[in-house]
Each structure stands twice: as structure tokens, then as C-alpha cells.
Design an enzyme around this catalytic site. Structure first.
Site, PDB file in Angstrom:
ATOM      1  N   ASP A 178       0.852  -1.190   0.000  1.00 27.59           N
ATOM      2  CA  ASP A 178       0.000   0.000   0.000  1.00 27.59           C
ATOM      3  C   ASP A 178       0.891   1.246   0.000  1.00 27.59           C
ATOM      4  O   ASP A 178       1.821   1.353   0.809  1.00 27.59           O
ATOM      5  CB  ASP A 178      -0.885  -0.035   1.256  1.00 27.59           C
ATOM      6  CG  ASP A 178      -1.947   1.033   1.239  1.00 27.59           C
ATOM      7  OD1 ASP A 178      -3.128   0.695   1.002  1.00 27.59           O
ATOM      8  OD2 ASP A 178      -1.611   2.212   1.471  1.00 27.59           O
ATOM      9  N   ASN A 181      -2.291  12.858  -3.552  1.00 24.57           N
ATOM     10  CA  ASN A 181      -3.356  13.284  -4.468  1.00 24.57           C
ATOM     11  C   ASN A 181      -3.772  14.721  -4.197  1.00 24.57           C
ATOM     12  O   ASN A 181      -3.939  15.517  -5.117  1.00 24.57           O
ATOM     13  CB  ASN A 181      -4.596  12.391  -4.251  1.00 24.57           C
ATOM     14  CG  ASN A 181      -4.745  11.335  -5.317  1.00 24.57           C
ATOM     15  OD1 ASN A 181      -4.211  11.456  -6.402  1.00 24.57           O
ATOM     16  ND2 ASN A 181      -5.496  10.296  -5.010  1.00 24.57           N
ATOM     17  N   HIS A 225      -5.011  14.725  -9.002  1.00 25.29           N
ATOM     18  CA  HIS A 225      -5.398  13.343  -9.297  1.00 25.29           C
ATOM     19  C   HIS A 225      -4.585  12.743 -10.457  1.00 25.29           C
ATOM     20  O   HIS A 225      -4.227  11.560 -10.436  1.00 25.29           O
ATOM     21  CB  HIS A 225      -6.901  13.311  -9.607  1.00 25.29           C
ATOM     22  CG  HIS A 225      -7.512  11.975  -9.447  1.00 25.29           C
ATOM     23  ND1 HIS A 225      -7.928  11.483  -8.226  1.00 25.29           N
ATOM     24  CD2 HIS A 225      -7.768  11.004 -10.345  1.00 25.29           C
ATOM     25  CE1 HIS A 225      -8.412  10.281  -8.386  1.00 25.29           C
ATOM     26  NE2 HIS A 225      -8.331   9.955  -9.671  1.00 25.29           N
ATOM     27  N   ASP A 250      -2.406   9.436 -10.516  1.00 24.59           N
ATOM     28  CA  ASP A 250      -2.467   8.304 -11.462  1.00 24.59           C
ATOM     29  C   ASP A 250      -1.066   7.930 -11.958  1.00 24.59           C
ATOM     30  O   ASP A 250      -0.715   6.749 -12.053  1.00 24.59           O
ATOM     31  CB  ASP A 250      -3.343   8.663 -12.672  1.00 24.59           C
ATOM     32  CG  ASP A 250      -4.829   8.584 -12.343  1.00 24.59           C
ATOM     33  OD1 ASP A 250      -5.166   8.209 -11.212  1.00 24.59           O
ATOM     34  OD2 ASP A 250      -5.647   8.893 -13.239  1.00 24.59           O
ATOM     35  N   GLU A 287      -4.962   2.351  -4.102  1.00 22.66           N
ATOM     36  CA  GLU A 287      -3.492   2.424  -4.078  1.00 22.66           C
ATOM     37  C   GLU A 287      -2.909   1.186  -3.413  1.00 22.66           C
ATOM     38  O   GLU A 287      -1.859   1.213  -2.800  1.00 22.66           O
ATOM     39  CB  GLU A 287      -2.968   3.704  -3.434  1.00 22.66           C
ATOM     40  CG  GLU A 287      -3.573   4.353  -2.233  1.00 22.66           C
ATOM     41  CD  GLU A 287      -4.259   3.555  -1.148  1.00 22.66           C
ATOM     42  OE1 GLU A 287      -5.214   2.825  -1.462  1.00 22.66           O
ATOM     43  OE2 GLU A 287      -3.859   3.707   0.020  1.00 22.66           O
TER      44      GLU A 287
HETATM   45  N1  LIG Z   1      -5.150   9.366  -8.432  1.00 21.23           N
HETATM   46  C1  LIG Z   1      -5.793   8.279  -7.995  1.00 21.23           C
HETATM   47  N2  LIG Z   1      -6.083   8.183  -6.686  1.00 21.23           N
HETATM   48  C2  LIG Z   1      -6.716   7.090  -6.247  1.00 21.23           C
HETATM   49  C3  LIG Z   1      -7.069   6.040  -7.113  1.00 21.23           C
HETATM   50  N3  LIG Z   1      -7.677   5.071  -6.385  1.00 21.23           N
HETATM   51  C4  LIG Z   1      -7.684   5.494  -5.105  1.00 21.23           C
HETATM   52  N4  LIG Z   1      -7.087   6.721  -5.007  1.00 21.23           N
HETATM   53  C5  LIG Z   1      -6.901   7.551  -3.818  1.00 21.23           C
HETATM   54  O1  LIG Z   1      -6.080   6.906  -2.887  1.00 21.23           O
HETATM   55  C6  LIG Z   1      -6.264   7.547  -1.612  1.00 21.23           C
HETATM   56  C7  LIG Z   1      -6.192   6.503  -0.532  1.00 21.23           C
HETATM   57  O2  LIG Z   1      -6.232   7.163   0.685  1.00 21.23           O
HETATM   58  P1  LIG Z   1      -6.256   6.452   2.097  1.00 21.23           P
HETATM   59  O3  LIG Z   1      -7.004   5.152   1.977  1.00 21.23           O
HETATM   60  O4  LIG Z   1      -6.748   7.461   3.076  1.00 21.23           O
HETATM   61  O5  LIG Z   1      -4.786   6.029   2.375  1.00 21.23           O
HETATM   62  P2  LIG Z   1      -3.428   6.861   2.508  1.00 21.23           P
HETATM   63  O6  LIG Z   1      -3.643   8.334   2.388  1.00 21.23           O
HETATM   64  O7  LIG Z   1      -2.471   6.257   1.506  1.00 21.23           O
HETATM   65  O8  LIG Z   1      -2.981   6.538   3.966  1.00 21.23           O
HETATM   66  P3  LIG Z   1      -2.191   5.281   4.494  1.00 21.23           P
HETATM   67  O9  LIG Z   1      -2.550   4.121   3.614  1.00 21.23           O
HETATM   68  O10 LIG Z   1      -2.664   5.085   5.903  1.00 21.23           O
HETATM   69  O11 LIG Z   1      -0.727   5.588   4.428  1.00 21.23           O
HETATM   70  C8  LIG Z   1      -7.629   8.255  -1.682  1.00 21.23           C
HETATM   71  O12 LIG Z   1      -7.409   9.634  -1.684  1.00 21.23           O
HETATM   72  C9  LIG Z   1      -8.178   7.808  -3.035  1.00 21.23           C
HETATM   73  O13 LIG Z   1      -8.930   8.830  -3.659  1.00 21.23           O
HETATM   74  C10 LIG Z   1      -6.769   6.182  -8.507  1.00 21.23           C
HETATM   75  O14 LIG Z   1      -7.053   5.333  -9.343  1.00 21.23           O
HETATM   76  N5  LIG Z   1      -6.123   7.326  -8.893  1.00 21.23           N
END
Ligand SMILES: Nc1nc2c(ncn2[C@@H]2O[C@H](COP(=O)(O)OP(=O)(O)OP(=O)(O)O)[C@@H](O)[C@H]2O)c(=O)[nH]1
Length: 307
Positions: A177, A185, A190, A194, A221
Site C-alpha cells: 500500500d 493526491n 489526481h 495516477d 493504491e
Molecule cells: N489518483 C488516484 N487516486 C486514487 C485512485 N484510487 C484510489 N485513489 C486515492 O487513494 C487515496 C487513498 O487514501 P487512504 O485510503 O486514506 O490512504 P493513505 O492516504 O495512503 O494513507 P495510508 O494508507 O494510511 O498511508 C484516496 O485519496 C483515493 O482517492 C486512482 O485510481 N487514482
């Protein structure tokens, strides 16, 4: 150098207990692909397992194991069931044709064989096989990163779990992860998010060398890697190596509290599949280890300890 037509890149297996029949069919099909042959059902199944032909031409009336049984066994094996089977038989009754199709064959050729008809039908089935394989490829891939998708990963996990259970050998799993990706982001936008996901996907693929290993985007992610025939010690080394490879790429992350660049957390688990555990346990354990890696400060690999 002239390129081969697509059908000539195919592999065709002829299973027939008559060497004369094999000779005749090989002659008819000789420029349509690589021709393999077997003179018994058992040998044919073994060859199909090893070489995964696109098309099998299968004689119905064979000693020991008849063509229907060979067909049923091939169709019951998840590694081979995608190959197309055409029956070749001297019987031309409606019943025998129905029996062939019910056993899982795609077509039925009656003896005496007519060479242009055989070639035309083989060409059609090879074309269909290629189209199906291309569609399957698309259905199994994640659109953004080009990695395998969750659907494909779930299928492979179930298949490998059973295989390792039969063999009594260890199977490992890594959940990966990206750390603080929401902040990435929010700060870079965004589209950059990506691009970051694509880059991390490339790095994970680059760090995952064995052809049997399956790298997939699990969602958002989060990525997952299935590590066949790998014990806990080797899985832990892989996890540490992965964290290092992502860190040394040093893709800037100005809003990360962990480092000035992108980092990942990795949760690992390893088990010898058996009656007392399931593929779901493997996923749950890796997920728990990932949570521990996050709680312990991120940018690290943690191996699940037994509950
Ligand atoms: N750009 C982009 N962002 C994505 C995609 N799929 C998920 N995300 C973003 O990934 C982020 C995941 O955030 P969180 O689950 O809060 O996790 P984190 O900020 O990485 O925190 P930790 O995992 O605790 O380190 C969210 O802001 C989603 O919008 C994608 O396909 N593209």
C-alpha cells in the site's frame, strides 16, 4: 523475413491411436501451426498439460481411454480447459455428434476427411481462440496500470492455493500500500496521483522476477503479489527488497510525514495450504500484517505472526 500468418503461430495437438491418421491430418494442417501428436489419450492429456495447445484434434474411438473421456478430463482441468477440442470420428450419427459437443468439444469432423473443409474449420477455430484469448487478456487487466486486476488475482489465488495444498509446499502473499497517498493526491492532483500509481506498479513488477509470481492491483493504491513456492523467510526478504526499490526511486512526496519521497508499506504472510486454512486466511493475514506495518510507522515490511 516474411512474418508467419497468425494461425501459423498456433500449436495444434493431434490425439489418435492410428499413426496413419496422424500422418494424414499433419499433412493437411502442416502450415497452420506447430503440430504435436500423441497416440493415446493419457499421453495426449500429458502433452496438453505441458504445451497448452490452442486446438486439439481428438479421435473418438481409441483403445484404453476414448476421446469423450479425454475431452472431459481436459475440460475439467482449469489449466487446460480454454483449449478448443474438435472430435475426428468415423461415426457420423446425430447421437455421436451430440455426445461430442456435450463432452465439451467445439466441433466435429467426420471421416473420410476432406482437406479443404478440415483446413477451413481449423482456421476458424484458431481465429476464435485468438479472439477469446485477447478478450480474456483485457478482462484480466487493470486499465490504469496494466497490471492484472483483482478478478484475475482472486482466480489465481484460488488455483495456487489448491496446487500448493496438493503439493504440501508454502505459498506467500504480499499486500503493498502506498503511504499517505491521499496527501499525495491532494497536493499534486489526481492526474499526478495516477502517474504515481503507474510508476509504483512498474517498480513492483520490476522487483518481482519469477515468471510464476502474479502482480495485481488489488484496488485504489493497494497492490498484491502472489509468491508461489516461497516460505516466510524468502517472503520477508522480498518485502524488504520491494520497500527499498520504491524508496530508491525517490519519487517526490512533499506532504509525506514518512520521507521526502514515495514509500510503501508491505504486509506479508506465508503458509502451507491445508485443511485447516483457506485462501481467505492468507488474504486476511497479509492485510493484518499490512495494518501492523502502517501502525509501526509505514515504509516497512511486516510478516504476519500466527494469531
Ligand atoms: N489518483 C488516484 N487516486 C486514487 C485512485 N484510487 C484510489 N485513489 C486515492 O487513494 C487515496 C487513498 O487514501 P487512504 O485510503 O486514506 O490512504 P493513505 O492516504 O495512503 O494513507 P495510508 O494508507 O494510511 O498511508 C484516496 O485519496 C483515493 O482517492 C486512482 O485510481 N487514482
Amino acid at each position: 523475413m516474411p512474418t508467419k500468418p497468425p494461425e501459423a503461430q498456433s500449436t495444434i495437438l493431434i490425439i489418435d491411436d492410428s499413426v496413419d491418421a496422424i500422418r494424414l491430418l499433419s499433412g493437411i494442417l502442416k502450415d497452420m501451426g506447430q503440430i504435436l501428436f500423441a497416440t493415446s489419450g493419457a499421453a495426449g492429456i500429458e502433452l496438453a498439460q505441458q504445451r497448452r495447445p490452442q486446438l486439439i484434434l481428438l479421435d473418438v474411438e481409441m483403445q484404453a481411454m476414448d476421446g469423450y473421456e479425454v475431452c472431459r478430463r481436459i475440460k475439467a482441468d482449469s489449466d487446460m480447459r480454454d483449449c478448443a477440442i474438435m472430435f475426428v470420428t468415423a461415426q457420423s450419427t446425430m447421437d455421436s455428434e451430440v455426445a461430442a459437443l456435450e463432452a465439451g468439444a467445439v466441433d466435429f469432423l467426420s471421416k473420410p476427411l476432406n482437406a479443404p473443409v478440415v483446413r477451413a474449420r481449423v482456421r476458424t477455430h484458431l481465429k476464435l481462440q485468438r479472439a477469446t484469448a485477447a478478450l480474456m487478456q483485457l478482462a484480466n487487466k487493470d486499465g490504469l496500470t496494466g497490471l492484472f486486476n483483482r478478478r484475475y488475482f482472486d482466480e489465481q489465488l484460488a488455483r495456487e492455493f489448491l496446487r500448493h495444498k496438493r503439493q504440501g509446499l508454502p505459498l506467500s502473499l504480499a499486500f503493498i500500500d502506498i503511504d499517505c497517498f491521499k496527501a499525495y493526491n491532494d497536493h499534486y492532483g489526481h492526474q499526478s496521483g495516477d502517474a504515481c500509481l503507474k510508476r509504483v506498479a512498474e517498480l513492483i513488477e520490476g522487483a518481482t522476477q519469477r515468471p510464476s509470481e502474479v502482480v495485481a492491483r488489488y484496488g485504489g493504491e493497494e497492490f498484491v503479489v502472489l509468491l508461489p513456492y516461497t516460505d516466510a523467510a524468502d517472503a520477508a526478504k522480498y518485502g524488504a527488497w520491494l520497500c527499498e526499490q520504491i524508496a530508491v526511486d525517490a519519487l517526490a512526496h512533499a506532504r509525506s510525514p514518512v520521507a521526502a519521497h514515495i514509500t510503501v508499506s508491505v504486509g506479508l504472510t506465508s503458509m502451507v495450504p491445508g485443511e485447516a486454512n483457506s485462501a481467505l486466511n492468507l488474504v486476511a493475514d497479509a492485510d493484518r500484517a499490512l495494518y501492523q506495518a502502517k501502525s509501526a510507522g509505514r515504509n516497512r515490511a511486516v510478516t504476519a505472526t500466527p494469531l
